[in-house]
Design a protein around this motif. Sequence first.
Motif, PDB file in Angstrom:
ATOM      1  N   LEU A   4     -11.478 -27.759 -39.664  1.00  0.00           N
ATOM      2  CA  LEU A   4     -10.193 -28.095 -40.111  1.00  0.00           C
ATOM      3  C   LEU A   4     -10.382 -29.035 -41.047  1.00  0.00           C
ATOM      4  O   LEU A   4     -11.214 -30.095 -40.924  1.00  0.00           O
ATOM      5  N   ILE A   5      -9.544 -28.932 -42.411  1.00  0.00           N
ATOM      6  CA  ILE A   5      -9.965 -29.974 -43.427  1.00  0.00           C
ATOM      7  C   ILE A   5      -8.613 -30.900 -43.374  1.00  0.00           C
ATOM      8  O   ILE A   5      -7.655 -30.305 -43.957  1.00  0.00           O
ATOM      9  N   LEU A   6      -8.592 -32.187 -43.209  1.00  0.00           N
ATOM     10  CA  LEU A   6      -7.489 -33.020 -43.174  1.00  0.00           C
ATOM     11  C   LEU A   6      -7.468 -33.777 -44.418  1.00  0.00           C
ATOM     12  O   LEU A   6      -8.285 -34.274 -45.187  1.00  0.00           O
ATOM     13  N   ARG A   7      -6.014 -33.515 -45.231  1.00  0.00           N
ATOM     14  CA  ARG A   7      -5.842 -33.687 -46.590  1.00  0.00           C
ATOM     15  C   ARG A   7      -4.623 -34.450 -46.653  1.00  0.00           C
ATOM     16  O   ARG A   7      -3.642 -33.998 -46.152  1.00  0.00           O
ATOM     17  N   ALA A   8      -4.704 -35.660 -47.278  1.00  0.00           N
ATOM     18  CA  ALA A   8      -3.351 -36.629 -47.524  1.00  0.00           C
ATOM     19  C   ALA A   8      -3.003 -36.183 -48.844  1.00  0.00           C
ATOM     20  O   ALA A   8      -3.653 -35.884 -49.591  1.00  0.00           O
ATOM     21  N   ALA A   9      -1.650 -35.910 -49.300  1.00  0.00           N
ATOM     22  CA  ALA A   9      -1.345 -35.721 -50.601  1.00  0.00           C
ATOM     23  C   ALA A   9      -1.633 -36.640 -51.378  1.00  0.00           C
ATOM     24  O   ALA A   9      -1.651 -36.118 -52.666  1.00  0.00           O
ATOM     25  N   ASP A  10      -1.964 -37.931 -51.211  1.00  0.00           N
ATOM     26  CA  ASP A  10      -2.191 -38.955 -52.131  1.00  0.00           C
ATOM     27  C   ASP A  10      -3.866 -39.003 -52.346  1.00  0.00           C
ATOM     28  O   ASP A  10      -4.535 -39.893 -52.831  1.00  0.00           O
ATOM     29  N   ASP A  11      -4.573 -38.072 -51.908  1.00  0.00           N
ATOM     30  CA  ASP A  11      -6.087 -37.914 -51.809  1.00  0.00           C
ATOM     31  C   ASP A  11      -6.383 -37.664 -53.523  1.00  0.00           C
ATOM     32  O   ASP A  11      -5.739 -37.269 -54.289  1.00  0.00           O
ATOM     33  N   HIS A  12      -7.309 -38.465 -53.915  1.00  0.00           N
ATOM     34  CA  HIS A  12      -7.873 -38.639 -55.232  1.00  0.00           C
ATOM     35  C   HIS A  12      -8.169 -37.057 -55.353  1.00  0.00           C
ATOM     36  O   HIS A  12      -8.582 -36.098 -54.817  1.00  0.00           O
ATOM     37  N   ALA A  13      -8.106 -36.780 -56.955  1.00  0.00           N
ATOM     38  CA  ALA A  13      -8.131 -35.501 -57.285  1.00  0.00           C
ATOM     39  C   ALA A  13      -9.691 -34.866 -56.920  1.00  0.00           C
ATOM     40  O   ALA A  13      -9.907 -33.663 -56.668  1.00  0.00           O
ATOM     41  N   SER A  58      -7.831 -31.194 -29.615  1.00  0.00           N
ATOM     42  CA  SER A  58      -8.963 -31.229 -28.534  1.00  0.00           C
ATOM     43  C   SER A  58      -8.469 -30.904 -27.139  1.00  0.00           C
ATOM     44  O   SER A  58      -9.055 -30.289 -26.486  1.00  0.00           O
ATOM     45  N   PHE A  59      -7.254 -31.509 -26.984  1.00  0.00           N
ATOM     46  CA  PHE A  59      -6.714 -31.423 -25.591  1.00  0.00           C
ATOM     47  C   PHE A  59      -6.245 -29.904 -25.543  1.00  0.00           C
ATOM     48  O   PHE A  59      -6.495 -28.997 -24.447  1.00  0.00           O
ATOM     49  N   ARG A  64      -7.095 -24.370 -23.480  1.00  0.00           N
ATOM     50  CA  ARG A  64      -7.069 -22.829 -23.813  1.00  0.00           C
ATOM     51  C   ARG A  64      -8.519 -22.221 -23.309  1.00  0.00           C
ATOM     52  O   ARG A  64      -8.700 -20.969 -22.766  1.00  0.00           O
ATOM     53  N   LEU A  65      -9.668 -23.120 -23.428  1.00  0.00           N
ATOM     54  CA  LEU A  65     -10.895 -22.776 -23.124  1.00  0.00           C
ATOM     55  C   LEU A  65     -11.134 -22.859 -21.387  1.00  0.00           C
ATOM     56  O   LEU A  65     -12.237 -22.787 -20.858  1.00  0.00           O
ATOM     57  N   VAL A  72     -15.425 -36.988 -20.303  1.00  0.00           N
ATOM     58  CA  VAL A  72     -16.326 -36.977 -21.515  1.00  0.00           C
ATOM     59  C   VAL A  72     -17.382 -37.664 -21.043  1.00  0.00           C
ATOM     60  O   VAL A  72     -17.576 -38.827 -21.139  1.00  0.00           O
ATOM     61  N   ALA A  73     -18.529 -36.795 -20.850  1.00  0.00           N
ATOM     62  CA  ALA A  73     -19.890 -37.420 -20.480  1.00  0.00           C
ATOM     63  C   ALA A  73     -20.372 -38.466 -21.177  1.00  0.00           C
ATOM     64  O   ALA A  73     -20.835 -39.501 -20.791  1.00  0.00           O
ATOM     65  N   MET A  74     -20.415 -38.324 -22.725  1.00  0.00           N
ATOM     66  CA  MET A  74     -20.579 -39.586 -23.375  1.00  0.00           C
ATOM     67  C   MET A  74     -19.939 -40.855 -23.313  1.00  0.00           C
ATOM     68  O   MET A  74     -20.650 -41.870 -23.113  1.00  0.00           O
ATOM     69  N   VAL A  75     -18.663 -40.819 -23.192  1.00  0.00           N
ATOM     70  CA  VAL A  75     -17.737 -41.893 -22.907  1.00  0.00           C
ATOM     71  C   VAL A  75     -17.943 -42.530 -21.362  1.00  0.00           C
ATOM     72  O   VAL A  75     -18.567 -43.798 -21.426  1.00  0.00           O
ATOM     73  N   GLU A  76     -18.149 -41.555 -20.579  1.00  0.00           N
ATOM     74  CA  GLU A  76     -18.473 -41.978 -19.243  1.00  0.00           C
ATOM     75  C   GLU A  76     -19.817 -42.895 -19.215  1.00  0.00           C
ATOM     76  O   GLU A  76     -20.061 -43.764 -18.454  1.00  0.00           O
ATOM     77  N   ASP A  77     -20.891 -42.140 -19.962  1.00  0.00           N
ATOM     78  CA  ASP A  77     -22.148 -42.959 -19.896  1.00  0.00           C
ATOM     79  C   ASP A  77     -22.381 -44.124 -20.580  1.00  0.00           C
ATOM     80  O   ASP A  77     -22.819 -45.426 -20.119  1.00  0.00           O
TER      81      ASP A  77
END
Length: 89
Positions: A4-13, A58-59, A64-65, A72-77
């Motif tokens: 997924l490529i997140l793009r804002a309308a005002d991103d630089h050319a 992510s939720f 779905r999976l 979240v193991a890393m957050v819990e750690d």
Amino acid sequence: FHALILRAADDHARIRARMDITGTLLREHGVPATLVPIEGETRLEKIFSTLLVGDWLSFSLALRLAVDPSPVAMVEDFKKRLAQGDAPA
């Protein structure tokens, strides 16, 4: 994988060009890629919009999976180490 490529309308050319090229290269190598517009008028609105998209994505993917999205193991750690004072010197 699906990029997924997140793009804002005002991103630089130049940034938009890089996103377009990245999407094209990914697709040419068999990785689906979708441009996702970032909504919001102000920088802060765009930041929170992006966070919400990522959180809901992510939720939804976890559900779905058939994976519990809560632990979240890393957050819990991280929390455990923080409580123990295990910060590097």
